[in-house]
Write an enzyme that holds these catalytic residues in place. Structure first.
Site, short mmCIF file in Angstrom:
data_model
loop_
_atom_site.label_atom_id
_atom_site.label_comp_id
_atom_site.label_asym_id
_atom_site.label_seq_id
_atom_site.Cartn_x
_atom_site.Cartn_y
_atom_site.Cartn_z
N CYS A 65 -7.03 4.47 -10.14
CA CYS A 65 -7.84 3.41 -9.52
C CYS A 65 -7.85 2.12 -10.34
CB CYS A 65 -9.27 3.89 -9.32
SG CYS A 65 -9.40 5.32 -8.24
N HIS A 75 -12.73 1.36 -0.83
CA HIS A 75 -12.00 1.50 -2.09
C HIS A 75 -10.53 1.81 -1.82
CE1 HIS A 75 -10.85 2.53 -6.05
NE2 HIS A 75 -11.43 3.71 -6.18
#
Length: 367
Positions: A83, A317
């Site tokens: 991420c 996200h």
């Protein structure tokens, strides 16, 4: 040492998995952003660096640059730090410029969870240590730092309210490059009763605190910035907005990826002789509310400085793009404010890795 500055920043709208952007492959998502950012730069671009996590493999940086119609001389690079990948791409471009390797980069990230070929995520940690699901890891963070469901729900509701307020004020418009007919994040198609959702949502584990409502979604999107050597930018007629100061990567136990920004931020601030009080704005990726409350409490970051336009808990996200979205948000937010000197972007990722990047604003922008 040469100085790296950010002169442009854009992102796509963020779509839900199997939502409005579901047909678009990675290069098709990234191309509109790259094309927009590359206007007037041409072969002056040294490279395109894109982070990606769940894509099909290959050099997504090169493929996306070609899809965008950029000059064939631009090689392209894809990197994966889970991420943190989009923020790592920007960090890497800044260091390339400091080291004299080039003077102009487009850096960011892209993710299409909808078209990913992989049913399961990559391994983050060996069996000898343990490799928990990210929801389980978020629960571990909550337990480690004593964060209740009530505190997580309170933060998730604050993020939701802030995101909707920013959307209704039109603050996201300047961030976004339209993709096909889409020019708004999918989450803003319909407002939800978030208080009721948070109240009804059941924890993912027995006696737990993490729920689907206080966790982020799975999404599609892309974001990138133009990083230039400062004197080159000025001589080319570009106005620097953010100047790279320093960055830090930290590792923690893989059970607590949400806590990984904490040591990264602590080390970065200490090395630069700064404290939390010196930082005017923080953007920390909102993968889980437990993470946000932990970072706020352990670092003493007041909510008044943290993610003022909301974040991933509402908008979503898109893994590889999220770090670049943080920087894009800061790029525009500092231009709306006076007296901002330092801002910081940070993100935690699978395997227990935290990345933090410190910028200062460029004063002649009227800040």
């Amino acid at each position: 040492m040469k100085r790296a500055v950010i002169v442009r920043a854009k992102r796509t709208p963020v779509g839900k998995k199997n939502g409005m952007l579901h047909r678009l492959e990675l290069q098709e998502l990234a191309a509109p952003v790259l094309s927009h950012l590359a206007v007037g730069l041409g072969e002056n671009i040294d490279d395109v660096i894109l982070g990606n996590v769940t894509g099909p493999g290959g050099n997504i940086g090169r493929l996306s640059a070609l899809e965008a119609g950029l000059p064939l001389s631009i090689p392209g690079l894809m990197l994966d730090r889970q991420c943190s990948a989009g923020l790592e791409a920007i960090r890497l471009a800044c260091y390339f410029i400091q080291g004299g390797a080039g003077s102009c980069y487009i850096a960011g990230g892209v993710e299409s969870s909808s078209t990913s070929h992989f049913e399961k995520r990559a391994r983050f940690s060996p069996d000898s240590i343990g490799d928990p699901d990210m929801l389980e890891a978020a629960e571990m963070v909550a337990k480690k730092y004593g964060i209740s469901k009530e505190l997580q729900d309170e933060y998730a509701f604050l993020s939701y309210e802030r995101s909707w307020e920013a959307f209704e004020r039109g603050l996201f418009v300047e961030e976004i490059v339209p993709v096909e007919q889409w020019n708004n994040d999918e989450e803003f198609f319909k407002k939800r009763n978030m208080e009721a959702l948070l109240r009804r949502a059941k924890p993912i584990s027995e006696n737990g605190t993490v729920t689907a409502a206080n966790s982020c979604g799975i999404n599609d999107g892309a974001a990138a910035v133009v990083v230039m050597e400062e004197e080159t930018a000025r001589s080319s007629g570009f106005m620097p907005v953010l100047r790279f100061v320093d960055s830090q990567v930290a590792g923690v136990h893989p059970f607590y990826p949400g806590a990984a920004p904490i040591p990264a931020i602590q080390t970065l601030l200490k090395r630069n002789g700064l404290t939390v009080e010196d930082i005017d704005l923080f953007e920390i990726n909102e993968a889980f509310a437990s993470k946000m409350v932990a970072c706020s409490q352990e670092l003493s970051i007041p909510y008044e400085k943290l993610n003022l336009g909301g974040g991933a808990l509402t908008v979503g996200h898109p893994y590889g793009a999220s770090g670049a979205i943080l920087v894009t948000r800061l790029f525009y937010e500092v231009q709306r404010r006076h007296g901002v000197k330092y801002v910081l972007a940070a993100i935690g990722s699978g395997g227990g890795i935290g990345v933090a990047v410190l910028f200062e604003t460029v004063q002649e922008n009227g800040l």
